[in-house]
Write a protein that holds these residues in place. Structure first.
Motif, mmCIF file in Angstrom:
data_model
loop_
_atom_site.group_PDB
_atom_site.id
_atom_site.type_symbol
_atom_site.label_atom_id
_atom_site.label_comp_id
_atom_site.label_asym_id
_atom_site.label_seq_id
_atom_site.Cartn_x
_atom_site.Cartn_y
_atom_site.Cartn_z
ATOM 1 N N PHE A 25 13.139 69.097 1.623
ATOM 2 C CA PHE A 25 12.768 69.990 2.731
ATOM 3 C C PHE A 25 12.405 69.170 3.950
ATOM 4 O O PHE A 25 12.084 67.993 3.836
ATOM 5 C CB PHE A 25 11.596 70.898 2.318
ATOM 6 N N SER A 27 9.925 68.850 7.284
ATOM 7 C CA SER A 27 8.637 69.323 7.802
ATOM 8 C C SER A 27 8.086 68.248 8.730
ATOM 9 O O SER A 27 8.784 67.291 9.080
ATOM 10 C CB SER A 27 7.684 69.570 6.622
ATOM 11 N N ILE A 28 6.818 68.418 9.093
ATOM 12 C CA ILE A 28 6.107 67.373 9.840
ATOM 13 C C ILE A 28 5.419 66.515 8.786
ATOM 14 O O ILE A 28 4.747 67.030 7.882
ATOM 15 C CB ILE A 28 5.060 67.988 10.796
ATOM 16 N N GLN A 29 5.598 65.183 8.897
ATOM 17 C CA GLN A 29 4.921 64.275 7.978
ATOM 18 C C GLN A 29 3.409 64.495 8.117
ATOM 19 O O GLN A 29 2.856 64.387 9.229
ATOM 20 C CB GLN A 29 5.286 62.819 8.326
ATOM 21 N N GLY A 30 2.771 64.842 6.991
ATOM 22 C CA GLY A 30 1.344 65.160 7.078
ATOM 23 C C GLY A 30 0.446 64.036 6.620
ATOM 24 O O GLY A 30 -0.778 64.141 6.683
ATOM 25 N N GLU A 31 1.017 62.969 6.105
ATOM 26 C CA GLU A 31 0.197 61.880 5.539
ATOM 27 C C GLU A 31 0.644 60.517 6.051
ATOM 28 O O GLU A 31 1.733 60.402 6.629
ATOM 29 C CB GLU A 31 0.326 61.906 4.003
ATOM 30 N N PHE A 41 11.809 65.402 3.382
ATOM 31 C CA PHE A 41 11.128 65.001 2.151
ATOM 32 C C PHE A 41 12.072 65.173 0.974
ATOM 33 O O PHE A 41 12.706 66.222 0.819
ATOM 34 C CB PHE A 41 9.858 65.838 1.946
ATOM 35 N N ARG A 43 11.648 65.184 -2.908
ATOM 36 C CA ARG A 43 10.595 65.200 -3.925
ATOM 37 C C ARG A 43 11.237 65.080 -5.306
ATOM 38 O O ARG A 43 11.970 65.982 -5.724
ATOM 39 C CB ARG A 43 9.746 66.468 -3.850
ATOM 40 N N CYS A 84 10.862 60.746 3.650
ATOM 41 C CA CYS A 84 9.746 60.398 2.759
ATOM 42 C C CYS A 84 10.157 60.739 1.332
ATOM 43 O O CYS A 84 10.462 61.897 1.021
ATOM 44 C CB CYS A 84 8.501 61.188 3.147
ATOM 45 N N THR A 86 9.066 61.140 -2.345
ATOM 46 C CA THR A 86 7.800 61.424 -3.002
ATOM 47 C C THR A 86 8.038 62.167 -4.314
ATOM 48 O O THR A 86 9.141 62.122 -4.838
ATOM 49 C CB THR A 86 6.882 62.216 -2.043
ATOM 50 N N GLU A 113 5.911 57.536 -1.170
ATOM 51 C CA GLU A 113 4.562 57.887 -1.636
ATOM 52 C C GLU A 113 4.549 57.609 -3.138
ATOM 53 O O GLU A 113 5.289 58.246 -3.891
ATOM 54 C CB GLU A 113 4.285 59.378 -1.369
ATOM 55 N N HIS A 217 -0.341 68.652 7.357
ATOM 56 C CA HIS A 217 0.497 69.820 7.068
ATOM 57 C C HIS A 217 -0.319 71.000 6.537
ATOM 58 O O HIS A 217 0.043 72.159 6.758
ATOM 59 C CB HIS A 217 1.612 69.444 6.091
ATOM 60 N N GLY A 226 1.762 74.143 1.810
ATOM 61 C CA GLY A 226 1.722 72.741 1.397
ATOM 62 C C GLY A 226 2.981 71.975 1.654
ATOM 63 O O GLY A 226 3.222 70.943 1.065
ATOM 64 N N ARG A 227 3.829 72.483 2.500
ATOM 65 C CA ARG A 227 5.059 71.706 2.740
ATOM 66 C C ARG A 227 4.967 71.074 4.124
ATOM 67 O O ARG A 227 5.770 70.302 4.506
ATOM 68 C CB ARG A 227 6.282 72.629 2.651
HETATM 69 N N1 2KA Z 1 4.329 67.919 5.242
HETATM 70 C C1 2KA Z 1 4.106 67.152 4.156
HETATM 71 N N2 2KA Z 1 3.833 65.835 4.331
HETATM 72 C C2 2KA Z 1 3.677 65.070 3.221
HETATM 73 N N3 2KA Z 1 3.449 63.723 3.140
HETATM 74 C C3 2KA Z 1 3.398 63.342 1.847
HETATM 75 C C4 2KA Z 1 3.587 64.470 1.055
HETATM 76 C C5 2KA Z 1 3.680 64.405 -0.414
HETATM 77 O O1 2KA Z 1 3.606 65.432 -1.107
HETATM 78 O O2 2KA Z 1 3.909 63.268 -0.898
HETATM 79 C C6 2KA Z 1 3.758 65.572 1.923
HETATM 80 C C7 2KA Z 1 3.960 66.976 1.769
HETATM 81 O O3 2KA Z 1 3.974 67.541 0.654
HETATM 82 N N4 2KA Z 1 4.153 67.701 2.915
#
Ligand code: 2KA
Ligand code: SAM
Ligand code: SF4
Ligand code: MG
Length: 227
Positions: A25, A27-31, A41, A43, A84, A86, A113, A217, A226-227
């Motif tokens: 998916f 999204s905006i990188q949240g971490e 991302f 996953r 990313c 993860t 991650e 995020h 949570g995305r």
């Molecule tokens: N937006 C968004 N940023 C993220 N950065 C690391 C995530 C993760 O689940 O590893 C994650 C995530 O799940 N969502």
């Protein structure tokens, strides 16, 4: 060589290049210190750990097989520069190493991650590794592979998700004992368990050379999304 062995070998090669994927998916990188960038991302499915506060248990099982080439193509179609990788625990699938290199070769800024429980020694050095070392509150503190510190580059980061003061004090001791400030150290509060403001005040009080991280995020779209 007969055609059957050829086709079975190429079939084998394709099987060797597939990964179990839970979701892809954008999204905006949240971490991490890449937060804020539009990011695709990838996953991966499965994880050998069960952190008490994990916000992604849906990635422990299920998922669909995807060829690495198809994953890279789908990432390209997202039309963003950052990827990313993860999970789940991405390094639990050995072929993740091939995916990481393929994404770097495709010209992406690639971050990973990972829990730090599995060796990062063979990860392509171009990848920004975010090593999420586990504090006691996770229930998985015994899984930290401290030898991973020998395989970190200057651009890598160390993240510590903290549930309470016991975790915070433990984390400060690890920063000292392992000289973690050789890299960027991120302290991140367990969502819904440790008040971000409390963690911020502890960091200032301790004059700790660490960076407060919040899961951006979740402030944008809430925990459920949570995305
Ligand atoms: N937006 C968004 N940023 C993220 N950065 C690391 C995530 C993760 O689940 O590893 C994650 C995530 O799940 N969502
Ligand atoms: C779901 S894990 C997947 C990657 C890898 N298994 C790991 O543990 O880093 C991705 C990141 O989400 C963060 N995370 C998961 N659950 C969280 C929670 N409840 N509160 C804060 N951060 C959380 C952790 O920082 C973790 O590094
Ligand atoms: S290692 Fe990562 S994916 Fe696995 S349980 Fe812990 S936070 Fe969740
Ligand atoms: Mg997440």
């Amino acid at each position: 060589m007969t055609t059957t062995t050829l086709s079975s070998r190429s079939e084998q090669a394709r099987t060797d290049q597939r990964l179990k994927i839970t979701e892809i998916f954008t999204s905006i990188q949240g971490e991490s210190d890449l937060s804020g960038w539009p990011t695709v991302f990838v996953r991966l499915t499965g994880c050998p750990l069960r952190c008490s506060w994990c916000d992604t248990p849906y990635s422990f099982h299920g998922g669909d097989w995807m060829q690495i080439d198809d994953i890279v193509d789908q990432a390209r179609s997202a039309r963003v520069r950052h990827v990313c990788v993860t999970g789940g625990e991405p390094l639990a699938q050995k072929r993740c190493l091939n995916l990481l290199t393929a994404l770097c070769d495709a010209g992406f800024v690639v971050s990973l991650e990972t829990s730090g429980a599995l060796s990062v020694a063979e990860v392509d050095p171009r990848v920004v590794k975010v090593l999420d070392l586990k504090a006691p509150g996770s229930g998985e503190v015994g899984r930290n592979d401290w030898g991973n510190l020998d395989h970190l580059q200057a651009h890598d980061q160390i993240k510590l998700v903290l549930a309470d003061r016991v975790d915070f004090d433990w984390a400060l001791r690890q920063v000292e004992a392992h000289r973690l400030d050789r890299w960027q150290v991120l302290f991140s509060p367990v969502w819904g368990q440790l008040e971000p403001r409390q963690l911020a005040e502890w960091i200032v009080e301790a004059r700790a050379h660490v960076r407060l991280q919040l899961q951006m995020h979740k402030y944008l779209w809430g925990e459920a999304q949570g995305r």
